[in-house]
Design a protein around this motif. Structure first.
Motif, PDB file in Angstrom:
ATOM      1  N   PRO A 290       0.819  -1.204   0.085  1.00  0.00           N
ATOM      2  CA  PRO A 290       0.102  -0.181   0.048  1.00  0.00           C
ATOM      3  C   PRO A 290       0.949   1.425   0.071  1.00  0.00           C
ATOM      4  N   ILE A 291       2.050   1.192   0.711  1.00  0.00           N
ATOM      5  CA  ILE A 291       3.050   2.550   0.533  1.00  0.00           C
ATOM      6  C   ILE A 291       4.262   2.122   0.330  1.00  0.00           C
ATOM      7  N   LEU A 292       5.160   3.151   0.046  1.00  0.00           N
ATOM      8  CA  LEU A 292       6.605   2.647  -0.141  1.00  0.00           C
ATOM      9  C   LEU A 292       7.355   2.704   1.061  1.00  0.00           C
ATOM     10  N   ALA A 293       7.252   3.804   1.759  1.00  0.00           N
ATOM     11  CA  ALA A 293       8.111   3.866   2.997  1.00  0.00           C
ATOM     12  C   ALA A 293       7.432   4.894   4.261  1.00  0.00           C
ATOM     13  N   LEU A 294       7.759   4.486   5.201  1.00  0.00           N
ATOM     14  CA  LEU A 294       7.606   5.323   6.407  1.00  0.00           C
ATOM     15  C   LEU A 294       8.646   6.022   6.983  1.00  0.00           C
ATOM     16  N   TYR A 295       8.585   7.419   7.125  1.00  0.00           N
ATOM     17  CA  TYR A 295       9.632   8.385   7.697  1.00  0.00           C
ATOM     18  C   TYR A 295       9.342   8.683   9.134  1.00  0.00           C
ATOM     19  N   THR A 296      10.395   8.795  10.019  1.00  0.00           N
ATOM     20  CA  THR A 296      10.045   9.105  11.286  1.00  0.00           C
ATOM     21  C   THR A 296      11.321   9.575  11.936  1.00  0.00           C
ATOM     22  N   GLU A 297      11.079  10.400  13.205  1.00  0.00           N
ATOM     23  CA  GLU A 297      12.536  10.560  14.034  1.00  0.00           C
ATOM     24  C   GLU A 297      12.502  10.128  15.142  1.00  0.00           C
ATOM     25  N   ILE A 298      13.487   9.698  15.696  1.00  0.00           N
ATOM     26  CA  ILE A 298      13.655   9.256  17.171  1.00  0.00           C
ATOM     27  C   ILE A 298      14.818   9.937  17.931  1.00  0.00           C
ATOM     28  N   PRO A 299      14.191  10.855  18.888  1.00  0.00           N
ATOM     29  CA  PRO A 299      12.908  11.106  19.086  1.00  0.00           C
ATOM     30  C   PRO A 299      12.722  12.541  17.980  1.00  0.00           C
ATOM     31  N   SER A 300      11.475  12.808  17.909  1.00  0.00           N
ATOM     32  CA  SER A 300      11.148  14.086  17.132  1.00  0.00           C
ATOM     33  C   SER A 300      11.603  15.393  17.400  1.00  0.00           C
ATOM     34  N   ASN A 301      11.745  16.041  16.168  1.00  0.00           N
ATOM     35  CA  ASN A 301      12.025  17.591  16.456  1.00  0.00           C
ATOM     36  C   ASN A 301      11.134  18.579  16.213  1.00  0.00           C
ATOM     37  N   PRO A 302      10.522  19.336  17.214  1.00  0.00           N
ATOM     38  CA  PRO A 302      10.997  19.682  18.427  1.00  0.00           C
ATOM     39  C   PRO A 302      10.315  19.084  19.662  1.00  0.00           C
ATOM     40  N   LEU A 303       9.449  18.275  19.532  1.00  0.00           N
ATOM     41  CA  LEU A 303       8.468  17.765  20.458  1.00  0.00           C
ATOM     42  C   LEU A 303       9.159  16.744  21.338  1.00  0.00           C
ATOM     43  N   LEU A 304      10.221  16.113  20.909  1.00  0.00           N
ATOM     44  CA  LEU A 304      10.974  14.892  21.475  1.00  0.00           C
ATOM     45  C   LEU A 304      10.088  13.828  21.830  1.00  0.00           C
ATOM     46  N   ARG A 305       9.185  13.440  21.079  1.00  0.00           N
ATOM     47  CA  ARG A 305       8.492  12.207  21.051  1.00  0.00           C
ATOM     48  C   ARG A 305       8.962  11.027  20.341  1.00  0.00           C
ATOM     49  N   SER A 306       8.835  10.006  20.805  1.00  0.00           N
ATOM     50  CA  SER A 306       9.415   8.724  20.133  1.00  0.00           C
ATOM     51  C   SER A 306       8.165   7.707  19.733  1.00  0.00           C
ATOM     52  N   VAL A 307       8.142   7.178  18.538  1.00  0.00           N
ATOM     53  CA  VAL A 307       7.070   6.393  17.994  1.00  0.00           C
ATOM     54  C   VAL A 307       7.648   4.839  18.533  1.00  0.00           C
ATOM     55  N   ASN A 308       6.258   4.033  18.493  1.00  0.00           N
ATOM     56  CA  ASN A 308       6.510   2.821  18.876  1.00  0.00           C
ATOM     57  C   ASN A 308       7.113   2.031  17.687  1.00  0.00           C
ATOM     58  N   LEU A 309       8.642   2.013  17.748  1.00  0.00           N
ATOM     59  CA  LEU A 309       9.120   1.483  16.562  1.00  0.00           C
ATOM     60  C   LEU A 309       9.257   0.054  16.194  1.00  0.00           C
ATOM     61  N   HIS A 310       9.011  -0.592  17.369  1.00  0.00           N
ATOM     62  CA  HIS A 310       8.725  -2.200  17.428  1.00  0.00           C
ATOM     63  C   HIS A 310       7.584  -2.644  16.623  1.00  0.00           C
ATOM     64  N   ARG A 311       6.417  -1.681  17.043  1.00  0.00           N
ATOM     65  CA  ARG A 311       4.988  -2.107  16.366  1.00  0.00           C
ATOM     66  C   ARG A 311       5.318  -1.539  15.030  1.00  0.00           C
ATOM     67  N   LEU A 312       5.873  -0.352  14.577  1.00  0.00           N
ATOM     68  CA  LEU A 312       5.881  -0.129  13.345  1.00  0.00           C
ATOM     69  C   LEU A 312       6.514  -1.089  12.499  1.00  0.00           C
ATOM     70  N   TYR A 432      11.000  16.612  26.652  1.00  0.00           N
ATOM     71  CA  TYR A 432      12.086  15.792  26.846  1.00  0.00           C
ATOM     72  C   TYR A 432      11.991  14.318  26.841  1.00  0.00           C
ATOM     73  N   PRO A 433      12.770  13.542  26.109  1.00  0.00           N
ATOM     74  CA  PRO A 433      12.497  11.942  26.045  1.00  0.00           C
ATOM     75  C   PRO A 433      12.174  11.263  27.162  1.00  0.00           C
ATOM     76  N   LYS A 434      12.621  11.759  28.372  1.00  0.00           N
ATOM     77  CA  LYS A 434      12.495  11.108  29.580  1.00  0.00           C
ATOM     78  C   LYS A 434      11.048  11.285  29.945  1.00  0.00           C
ATOM     79  N   TRP A 435      10.169  12.289  29.423  1.00  0.00           N
ATOM     80  CA  TRP A 435       8.642  12.175  29.889  1.00  0.00           C
ATOM     81  C   TRP A 435       7.884  12.203  28.634  1.00  0.00           C
ATOM     82  N   GLN A 436       8.310  12.304  27.507  1.00  0.00           N
ATOM     83  CA  GLN A 436       7.581  12.134  26.354  1.00  0.00           C
ATOM     84  C   GLN A 436       7.553  10.816  25.814  1.00  0.00           C
ATOM     85  N   THR A 437       6.635  10.050  25.827  1.00  0.00           N
ATOM     86  CA  THR A 437       6.359   8.518  25.237  1.00  0.00           C
ATOM     87  C   THR A 437       7.914   7.878  25.738  1.00  0.00           C
TER      88      THR A 437
END
Length: 583
Positions: A290-312, A432-437
């Motif tokens: 259905p799609i080619l690729a998924l792009y993400t950041e670990i953590p994100s700029n500037p909200l410093l959230r991290s996705v559930n990379l294992h589930r992705l 900050y990743p300590k508190w964001q996800t």
């Protein structure tokens, strides 16, 4: 940092650091940051430096002006690119926007191998279109490369304007380290420097050096990864940007190829929505993924959230799409994620280099990935090394103590964030990743140590955080009082702050606010200063923020207040042209 004898006006536009190759610039106050975005000549004509994808270096301007006099038609401008491929891509990008341009094929600038420059000419009225390509791709001529060609041509640059020297707590020599004396052996020859950088990265990613590719910058690594996916797999399927990203990442996958789906939050509930969308798309057309690729950041700029990379990763395996992760903020000293992704991209210009005096990027492949053979085959046929030798030499030299610096900055940033988390009077949230996800970030932390490096990694949360204040007044008061370097970029050996929504989203503030980045948002990259110095710096800034919040809150600060402090325009001092003409 000792700036007690300098006013804010003295600090406007000076290079950060004090180097002819600086990649940041001083915006000492909230008002100056706004003035820059509003193209106020009082700010623009003071700029002596800037981030290279946004502000064209004065040596590049001088070389461009010389070539315009020689080759351009009346009312034409030009940009200089590192390869014939990049020049061709620029022409095609502009053509898709009804903006004609041309490559001056017979007059590329020659020199030693790897130093060629290619000229793209276009009408002055199309400057903003051409500048988009420069900004999004990172293929433009660097300061060191421009100086190399100026020297070959025997062109002397005019005298640089006098700038105030500020002790940003970093060396001013172009080849200088913040590390220990044993790190300071002589710089390596270019080919050896490039190989050493690749070995340094491969060691921390636990892959073979042959799977590490250097690019001229982090954004070029993202652009190249996108074109790699399209070239090796398919250029017919859309990609996904998952999580609120750095602004140009989304622009790249929107402007090249068939387009993008955008999931700005990146939370687990959005993975549920993504999974539903993928299932529906697969059911509608079972003949292809259905799609080619998924792009993400670990953590994100500037909200410093991290996705559930294992589930992705589970979804990617089920629906056969690629995962491309930008690990710049977490960095590969802290994180261990190669087994979960297909491609890692990194801005080496940030903490890996540390001194903010050289650009560079990394694109690395997971050798165990499902599509590895196709990706590697495409790169073997199409990859072109356009990383200029002198830039690589400086990057290798700067990065010798990367892991040591990462360890120190992890601790410094956590201490500052722990303090700010207690300031309920003016702080709504510390991102900050300590508190964001945190569970998602911790799942990506390094669990094994490399066999050798400049130091043993001590995995942590990285050096970047953002603060959401209760009012614009508090944010401005805090920012203006911070006694650190203030300007664009991050990942520096010295603390560097910016009013992020103003710098990155000034002309789309409502959109940014809707996605969690309102005006009263300050991003900070913590450096190597002593813990005591950092605490004094932030305690003083908090007091100033509290005073401003009491004086002006509740409600937004009147425009006259948050624009105050921009001085009258100076007498124009140009390099080849004024800064305003290159913005």
């Amino acid at each position: 940092m000792n700036v007690s004898k300098l006013t804010d006006n003295d600090l406007i536009g000076i290079p950060i650091p004090h180097s002819q190759h600086a990649i940041s610039v001083s915006f000492p106050t909230w008002a100056v940051s706004i003035g820059y975005k509003e193209r106020d000549l009082a700010v623009l004509d003071r700029l002596k430096s800037g981030y290279p994808r946004y502000w064209i270096h004065h040596s590049v301007r001088t070389l461009s002006y010389y070539l315009e006099q020689k080759y351009a038609k009346p009312n034409e401008r030009l940009l200089l690119f590192r390869s014939a491929y990049a020049a061709k891509e620029c022409v095609e990008f502009m053509a898709r926007r009804n903006a004609p341009s041309r490559v001056l094929d017979k007059h590329c600038l020659q020199g030693r191998p790897g130093s060629q420059l290619y000229i793209v000419l276009f009408d002055l009225s199309l400057w903003s279109v051409a500048k988009q390509f420069w900004q999004h791709t990172g293929f433009g001529c660097t300061s060191r490369l421009a100086i190399y060609h100026l020297n070959l041509l025997g062109i002397k640059e005019g005298p640089e304007p006098t700038v105030h020297r500020v002790d940003w707590n970093i060396p001013t020599d172009d080849l200088a380290l913040a590390g220990s004396p044993e790190d300071r052996s002589p710089p390596l020859p270019a080919n050896e420097a490039k190989l050493t950088i690749r070995h340094r990265i491969a060691l921390l990613l636990d892959i073979d050096v042959g799977d590490v590719y250097l690019t001229p910058g982090g954004m070029n690594a993202i652009w190249s990864a996108h074109h790699l996916c399209m070239g090796a797999i398919s250029d017919k399927r859309k990609s996904i940007c998952f999580g609120f990203p750095y602004v140009d990442t989304l622009k790249v996958i929107e402007k090249w190829g068939p387009g993008a789906f955008f999931y700005p939050d990146g939370g687990d509930h959005f993975i549920d929505e993504l999974e539903k969308q993928l299932a529906e798309m697969q059911a509608a057309d079972p003949s292809q993924p259905p799609i080619l690729a998924l792009y993400t950041e670990i953590p994100s700029n500037p909200l410093l959230r991290s996705v559930n990379l294992h589930r992705l990763r589970q979804l990617a395996d089920k629906y056969d799409f690629l995962i491309v992760v930008d690990d710049t903020l977490g960095n590969f000293a802290n994180l261990q994620i190669m087994h979960l992704v297909d491609i890692i991209v990194t801005s080496l210009s940030k903490l890996f280099g540390g001194l903010a005096n050289v650009m560079g990027g990394n694109l690395s492949l997971n050798p165990a990935g499902r599509h590895y053979s196709k990706l590697q085959a495409w790169l073997k046929q199409n990859y072109e090394d356009v990383y200029f030798d002198e830039d690589a030499i400086v990057m290798e030299y700067n990065s010798r103590d990367f892991v040591k610096r990462s360890n120190v900055i992890n601790g410094n940033a956590e201490a500052v964030c722990d303090y700010l988390k207690t300031i309920s009077s003016i702080v709504d949230e510390v991102y900050y990743p300590k508190w964001q996800t945190p569970e998602n970030y911790k799942a990506c932390l390094r669990k094994t140590l490399p066999m050798s490096a400049d130091a043993v990694p001590e995995p942590g949360y990285g050096g970047l955080f953002s603060v959401l204040f209760k009012s614009i007044a508090a944010a401005q008061g805090f920012y203006d009082a911070l006694s650190c370097a203030k300007g664009p970029s991050l990942g520096t050996n010295f603390t560097l702050a910016c009013p992020y929504a103003i710098i990155a989203h000034y002309y789309e503030l409502d959109w940014a606010k809707d996605h969690g980045v309102p005006l009263q948002f300050v991003r900070v990259s913590v450096g190597l200063e002593s813990r005591a110095e950092l605490m004094e710096m932030f305690t003083t800034a908090v007091k100033a923020g509290e005073k401003a919040h009491t004086e002006f809150a509740p409600g937004s600060v009147p425009e006259a207040v948050w624009k105050r402090g921009i001085p009258d325009p100076p007498t124009l001092v140009a390099y080849a042209r004024s800064s305003a003409g290159w913005e």
